[in-house]
Design a protein around this motif. Structure first.
Motif, mmCIF file in Angstrom:
data_model
loop_
_atom_site.group_PDB
_atom_site.id
_atom_site.type_symbol
_atom_site.label_atom_id
_atom_site.label_comp_id
_atom_site.label_asym_id
_atom_site.label_seq_id
_atom_site.Cartn_x
_atom_site.Cartn_y
_atom_site.Cartn_z
ATOM 1 N N ARG A 42 0.824 -1.162 -0.024
ATOM 2 C CA ARG A 42 -0.018 -0.015 -0.115
ATOM 3 C C ARG A 42 0.947 1.280 -0.027
ATOM 4 O O ARG A 42 0.604 2.345 -0.676
ATOM 5 C CB ARG A 42 -0.808 -0.086 1.201
ATOM 6 C CG ARG A 42 -2.035 -1.011 0.831
ATOM 7 C CD ARG A 42 -3.268 -0.690 2.028
ATOM 8 N NE ARG A 42 -2.812 -1.394 3.443
ATOM 9 C CZ ARG A 42 -2.838 -2.824 3.517
ATOM 10 N NH1 ARG A 42 -3.125 -3.485 2.649
ATOM 11 N NH2 ARG A 42 -2.462 -3.187 4.884
ATOM 12 N N VAL A 43 2.079 1.305 0.751
ATOM 13 C CA VAL A 43 2.979 2.542 0.941
ATOM 14 C C VAL A 43 3.454 2.436 -0.558
ATOM 15 O O VAL A 43 3.556 3.837 -0.995
ATOM 16 C CB VAL A 43 3.804 2.158 1.900
ATOM 17 C CG1 VAL A 43 4.988 3.403 1.838
ATOM 18 C CG2 VAL A 43 3.148 2.209 3.315
ATOM 19 N N LEU A 44 3.861 1.445 -1.240
ATOM 20 C CA LEU A 44 4.710 1.637 -2.476
ATOM 21 C C LEU A 44 3.697 2.217 -3.488
ATOM 22 O O LEU A 44 4.121 2.898 -4.498
ATOM 23 C CB LEU A 44 5.051 0.255 -2.788
ATOM 24 C CG LEU A 44 5.874 -0.103 -4.151
ATOM 25 C CD1 LEU A 44 7.145 1.040 -3.992
ATOM 26 C CD2 LEU A 44 6.322 -1.211 -4.479
ATOM 27 N N SER A 45 2.371 1.748 -3.474
ATOM 28 C CA SER A 45 1.334 2.102 -4.524
ATOM 29 C C SER A 45 1.065 3.494 -4.284
ATOM 30 O O SER A 45 0.937 4.187 -5.379
ATOM 31 C CB SER A 45 -0.059 1.016 -4.470
ATOM 32 O OG SER A 45 0.452 -0.011 -4.478
ATOM 33 N N LEU A 46 1.095 3.861 -2.956
ATOM 34 C CA LEU A 46 0.769 5.470 -2.859
ATOM 35 C C LEU A 46 2.112 6.333 -3.230
ATOM 36 O O LEU A 46 1.728 7.321 -3.793
ATOM 37 C CB LEU A 46 0.302 5.633 -1.236
ATOM 38 C CG LEU A 46 0.093 7.055 -0.711
ATOM 39 C CD1 LEU A 46 -1.246 7.442 -1.498
ATOM 40 C CD2 LEU A 46 0.005 6.933 0.666
ATOM 41 N N LEU A 47 3.008 5.818 -2.900
ATOM 42 C CA LEU A 47 4.253 6.632 -3.419
ATOM 43 C C LEU A 47 4.308 6.639 -4.958
ATOM 44 O O LEU A 47 4.899 7.679 -5.484
ATOM 45 C CB LEU A 47 5.532 6.153 -2.847
ATOM 46 C CG LEU A 47 5.543 6.276 -1.223
ATOM 47 C CD1 LEU A 47 6.747 5.672 -0.803
ATOM 48 C CD2 LEU A 47 5.464 7.828 -0.826
ATOM 49 N N CYS A 48 3.626 5.666 -5.613
ATOM 50 C CA CYS A 48 3.932 5.704 -6.982
ATOM 51 C C CYS A 48 2.810 6.668 -7.602
ATOM 52 O O CYS A 48 2.931 7.143 -8.647
ATOM 53 C CB CYS A 48 3.398 4.471 -7.714
ATOM 54 S SG CYS A 48 5.032 3.178 -7.457
ATOM 55 N N VAL A 49 1.934 7.243 -7.030
ATOM 56 C CA VAL A 49 1.020 8.214 -7.407
ATOM 57 C C VAL A 49 1.909 9.460 -7.321
ATOM 58 O O VAL A 49 1.784 10.498 -8.297
ATOM 59 C CB VAL A 49 -0.200 8.400 -6.480
ATOM 60 C CG1 VAL A 49 -0.882 9.385 -6.903
ATOM 61 C CG2 VAL A 49 -0.951 7.017 -6.728
ATOM 62 N N GLU A 50 2.570 9.737 -6.179
ATOM 63 C CA GLU A 50 3.321 10.889 -5.986
ATOM 64 C C GLU A 50 4.338 10.827 -4.688
ATOM 65 O O GLU A 50 3.951 10.099 -3.598
ATOM 66 C CB GLU A 50 2.484 12.196 -5.648
ATOM 67 C CG GLU A 50 1.646 12.263 -4.266
ATOM 68 C CD GLU A 50 0.958 13.539 -4.247
ATOM 69 O OE1 GLU A 50 1.317 14.750 -4.355
ATOM 70 O OE2 GLU A 50 -0.197 13.448 -3.701
ATOM 71 N N PRO A 51 5.329 11.242 -4.808
ATOM 72 C CA PRO A 51 6.443 11.210 -3.662
ATOM 73 C C PRO A 51 5.686 12.134 -2.473
ATOM 74 O O PRO A 51 5.133 13.048 -2.685
ATOM 75 C CB PRO A 51 7.709 12.059 -4.249
ATOM 76 C CG PRO A 51 7.635 11.540 -5.659
ATOM 77 C CD PRO A 51 6.128 11.679 -5.941
ATOM 78 N N LEU A 52 5.796 11.522 -1.306
ATOM 79 C CA LEU A 52 5.325 12.184 -0.288
ATOM 80 C C LEU A 52 6.141 12.209 1.048
ATOM 81 O O LEU A 52 7.100 11.307 1.173
ATOM 82 C CB LEU A 52 4.072 11.413 0.258
ATOM 83 C CG LEU A 52 2.913 11.462 -0.741
ATOM 84 C CD1 LEU A 52 1.754 10.730 -0.258
ATOM 85 C CD2 LEU A 52 2.231 12.822 -0.716
#
Length: 143
Positions: A42-52
């Motif tokens: 989930r973290v990896l997928s979220l970061l693929c949307v935008e770096p955070l």
């Protein structure tokens, strides 16, 4: 005393719960096939949307920032995520996927058949209506 929900609402809520449960079950299985925990995926997928920044990752996933730090540490040790300075504020570190992390997230997304296959049985009009109804339920303005 709280008014009772009508039977149709109860049935819809139960169906939504079943869909969510089955989605998470498959998501965990797909993550494991990529040697990831569900949380890491989930973290990896979220970061693929935008770096955070990790604090924002924690807010979006509704968990403790210390948990996100540990997850990012493990993803970083596998070469899937890197920390980099935020161009807007160099004091802030962003977690971002590496090229390998982005490829892994793509493979993970592609392996999720549970949602895709049943949705594929709906017409474009039905999928569009479902999307609009879900957006309305979540208070998201239609695109």
């Amino acid at each position: 005393m709280t008014p009772r929900a009508d039977p149709l609402t109860v049935e819809v809520v139960d169906l939504i719960g079943t869909v969510v449960s089955r989605y998470y079950e498959e998501y965990e299985h797909a993550a494991a096939e990529h040697s990831l925990t569900g949380a890491q995926a989930r973290v990896l997928s979220l970061l693929c949307v935008e770096p955070l920044p990790m604090r924002k990752v924690a807010q979006r996933l509704k968990c403790e920032p210390s948990n996100i730090t540990g997850i990012v540490d493990r993803l970083e040790s596998r070469g899937l995520v890197e920390r980099r300075p935020d161009p807007a504020d160099r004091r802030v570190k962003l977690a971002a996927p590496t090229d390998e992390g982005a490829r892994t997230a793509d493979r993970l997304r592609s392996s999720l058949g549970f949602a895709r296959e049943p949705l594929g049985q709906l017409t474009v009009a039905e999928r569009t209506l479902l999307k609009e109804l879900l957006q309305r339920m979540l208070g998201i303005a239609p695109e």
